[in-house]
Scaffold this motif. Structure first.
Motif, short mmCIF file in Angstrom:
data_model
loop_
_atom_site.label_atom_id
_atom_site.label_comp_id
_atom_site.label_asym_id
_atom_site.label_seq_id
_atom_site.Cartn_x
_atom_site.Cartn_y
_atom_site.Cartn_z
N HIS A 140 26.84 44.47 51.00
CA HIS A 140 26.39 43.52 49.98
C HIS A 140 27.14 42.21 50.15
O HIS A 140 28.05 42.09 50.97
CB HIS A 140 26.60 44.08 48.57
N GLY A 141 26.76 41.21 49.34
CA GLY A 141 27.42 39.90 49.42
C GLY A 141 26.74 39.04 50.47
O GLY A 141 25.63 39.35 50.92
N PRO A 142 27.36 37.92 50.86
CA PRO A 142 28.67 37.48 50.37
C PRO A 142 28.60 36.82 49.01
O PRO A 142 27.56 36.28 48.64
CB PRO A 142 29.10 36.47 51.44
N PHE A 143 29.69 36.91 48.24
CA PHE A 143 29.80 36.17 47.00
C PHE A 143 31.27 35.86 46.73
O PHE A 143 32.16 36.52 47.26
CB PHE A 143 29.20 36.94 45.81
N GLY A 144 31.50 34.82 45.95
CA GLY A 144 32.87 34.39 45.66
C GLY A 144 33.54 35.28 44.64
O GLY A 144 32.89 36.01 43.88
N ARG A 145 34.87 35.21 44.62
CA ARG A 145 35.63 36.01 43.66
C ARG A 145 35.34 35.60 42.22
O ARG A 145 35.42 36.41 41.31
CB ARG A 145 37.13 35.88 43.94
N MET A 146 35.00 34.33 42.03
CA MET A 146 34.68 33.84 40.69
C MET A 146 33.22 33.37 40.70
O MET A 146 32.94 32.18 40.74
CB MET A 146 35.63 32.70 40.30
N SER A 147 32.28 34.32 40.69
CA SER A 147 30.87 33.96 40.77
C SER A 147 30.03 34.91 39.94
O SER A 147 30.44 36.04 39.63
CB SER A 147 30.40 34.00 42.23
N PHE A 148 28.82 34.46 39.61
CA PHE A 148 27.90 35.30 38.84
C PHE A 148 27.43 36.49 39.68
O PHE A 148 27.16 37.57 39.14
CB PHE A 148 26.71 34.46 38.37
N ILE B 210 46.73 41.14 38.33
CA ILE B 210 46.00 40.10 37.60
C ILE B 210 46.97 39.22 36.81
O ILE B 210 46.84 38.00 36.78
CB ILE B 210 44.95 40.72 36.66
N ARG B 211 47.96 39.84 36.22
CA ARG B 211 48.93 39.08 35.40
C ARG B 211 49.82 38.18 36.24
O ARG B 211 50.29 37.14 35.76
CB ARG B 211 49.82 40.06 34.62
N ASN B 212 50.06 38.56 37.49
CA ASN B 212 51.10 37.88 38.27
C ASN B 212 50.64 37.14 39.51
O ASN B 212 51.47 36.60 40.25
CB ASN B 212 52.17 38.91 38.68
N PHE C 238 43.26 34.11 39.01
CA PHE C 238 42.59 33.72 37.76
C PHE C 238 43.38 32.64 37.02
O PHE C 238 44.58 32.49 37.22
CB PHE C 238 42.43 34.94 36.84
N ASN C 239 42.68 31.93 36.17
CA ASN C 239 43.30 30.90 35.32
C ASN C 239 44.43 31.53 34.48
O ASN C 239 44.24 32.60 33.90
CB ASN C 239 42.22 30.31 34.40
N PRO C 240 45.59 30.88 34.44
CA PRO C 240 46.73 31.45 33.70
C PRO C 240 46.41 31.79 32.24
O PRO C 240 46.95 32.76 31.71
CB PRO C 240 47.79 30.34 33.78
N ILE C 241 45.56 30.99 31.60
CA ILE C 241 45.20 31.26 30.21
C ILE C 241 44.38 32.54 30.09
O ILE C 241 44.50 33.30 29.11
CB ILE C 241 44.41 30.07 29.63
N LEU C 242 43.55 32.81 31.11
CA LEU C 242 42.65 33.97 31.06
C LEU C 242 43.30 35.27 31.52
O LEU C 242 42.83 36.36 31.18
CB LEU C 242 41.42 33.70 31.94
N ARG C 243 44.39 35.15 32.29
CA ARG C 243 44.98 36.35 32.90
C ARG C 243 45.29 37.47 31.91
O ARG C 243 44.93 38.63 32.16
CB ARG C 243 46.25 35.97 33.67
N PRO C 244 45.97 37.20 30.77
CA PRO C 244 46.29 38.30 29.86
C PRO C 244 45.03 39.00 29.32
O PRO C 244 45.03 40.22 29.15
CB PRO C 244 47.06 37.61 28.72
N PHE C 245 43.97 38.24 29.10
CA PHE C 245 42.74 38.81 28.55
C PHE C 245 42.02 39.65 29.60
O PHE C 245 41.51 40.73 29.30
CB PHE C 245 41.83 37.69 28.02
N ILE C 246 41.98 39.14 30.84
CA ILE C 246 41.33 39.89 31.92
C ILE C 246 42.11 41.18 32.19
O ILE C 246 41.53 42.26 32.36
CB ILE C 246 41.23 39.03 33.19
N ALA C 247 43.45 41.06 32.22
CA ALA C 247 44.29 42.25 32.46
C ALA C 247 44.08 43.28 31.35
O ALA C 247 43.96 44.49 31.63
CB ALA C 247 45.76 41.84 32.54
N ALA C 248 44.02 42.84 30.10
CA ALA C 248 43.82 43.76 28.97
C ALA C 248 42.45 44.43 29.07
O ALA C 248 42.31 45.63 28.82
CB ALA C 248 43.95 42.99 27.66
#
Length: 373
Positions: free
Chosen positions: A57-65, A120-122, A126-136
């Motif tokens: 499958h792919g290719p697609f970016g890490r941050m893509s729909f 994900i946290r470290n 990902f955007n630093p603001i989003l990291r805690p939410f994505i990790a959770a």
């Protein structure tokens, strides 16, 4: 004899990924008890195997729909193949894999290749603001789907301590040791006068590619025969642009890959003909301190001496074979390092067979066999 249909699925690993295909896939297929199917990122490497079927499958970016849609496409392949056993390689497929089991039965296994939440946290993906939410979110998904999974495989011994949500009675550690797909002798060095330093695998700042360049620059000033070969894929465009700029005027540094996935066997061939390999993966708030990196197994199994970040876990591993020169990329004496490169005899002790996949293969086969019934 009817073979058990088994499927190994990943969202971001290529179909010829060394763990999915070369280790798990080939080891299971050669028993003649499984029809192995692999879902993974498309690869330039053409693969054929009598008992393994590939669904790229792919290719697609890490941050893509397209990455968001990928689990639904994977679920359709599940329905098409109708596997009796699924080995899920990533948290992104946990929900659809659980749904498949609820609707169609079968046995499902979670292969924890990384401590995803900690990564994900470290890391800077990902955007630093989003990291805690994505990790959770990832941890919640792991906890919610845990009751549906019949088994858990962990790629690192340290995960038995870090991943407390994994039931110990359902889990096993299968390390990423080196699997020689074909037995070949090392190629002769193309130019014995040059000393080729190798950076292989995932290319990124966090994996130490710029430290490798800095060390090479200093050594090259002392000895013009010092060369650096960088081979692998760089997922972060920012790092790739910075890398291309950093080496643009340096004819002693060669990049193989960067903007495309390099077949693993091509990387192994470069390991076989190199003189030294870099292992400079950064600690990232301690997430790498206790991990035995795949690169350590690959380099030691092929008896490639290493320029090694002074990490106690890695130094201890390499000391068993006398395999490395520890180095601090921020504070090192290039004259001393060059002298060690030229005058040290490596791999004078220990048995590097301990770095080979054969020690893990029987553990994998025994673990998977229990899910055939």
């Amino acid at each position: 004899m009817n073979k058990t249909k088994l499927l190994i699925a990943s969202a971001l690993k290529p179909i010829d990924d060394s763990r999915m295909y070369e280790k798990f896939g080939i080891s299971l297929a050669k028993t003649n008890e499984y029809e192995v199917n692999i879902i993974g990122f498309t690869s330039k490497n053409t693969l054929t195997h009598n008992s393994i079927h590939f669904f790229p499958h792919g290719p697609f970016g890490r941050m893509s729909f397209d990455r968001v849609k990928n689990p639904f496409k994977t679920f359709k392949i599940y329905i098409k193949v109708k596997p009796k056993i699924i080995i899920c390689n990533t948290h992104e497929l946990l929900i659809v894999t659980s749904i498949y089991k609820i609707l169609f039965g079968g046995r499902i296994i979670y292969d924890l290749r990384e401590n995803y939440v900690k990564n994900i946290r470290n890391t800077n993906v990902f955007n630093p603001i989003l990291r805690p939410f994505i990790a959770a979110y990832v941890r919640v998904i792991e906890l919610i789907t845990k009751p549906f999974f019949d088994g858990f495989i962990m790629a690192e011994r340290i995960y038995t301590e870090q991943l407390s949500f994994v039931p110990r009675y359902k889990s096993i550690v299968i390390e990423n040791k080196f699997m020689p797909v074909e037995v070949t002798e090392h190629k002769l060095k193309t130019n014995s006068e040059n000393t080729v330093l190798l950076y292989s695998g995932t290319i990124s700042a966090s994996n130490g590619v710029f430290d490798a360049i800095k060390i090479t620059d200093e050594l090259h000033k002392l000895d013009s025969n010092i060369r650096l070969r960088i081979i692998g894929y760089c997922a972060l465009k920012k790092d790739l642009r910075e890398l291309q700029e950093a080496i643009s005027d340096k004819d002693y540094i060669e990049l193989i890959g960067g903007d495309f996935l390099v077949p693993h066997q091509q990387i192994i061939q470069e390991i076989k003909i190199a003189d030294f390999g870099f292992v400079l993966k950064k600690p990232n708030n301690g997430i790498n301190d206790d991990k035995i990196l795949t690169r350590l197994f690959e380099y030691s199994a092929n008896k490639l001496p290493m320029l090694l970040l002074n990490n106690p876990t890695w130094v201890k591993f390499c000391n068993e074979f006398n395999a490395a020169i520890p180095i601090n990329p921020n504070y090192f004496n290039p004259i001393e390092i060059l002298a060690l490169i030229k005058n040290t005899n490596f791999y004078t002790q220990g048995n590097t067979k301990s770095s080979l996949w054969e020690s893990e293969e029987s553990k994998l086969l025994d673990f998977i066999a229990q899910f055939r019934d």
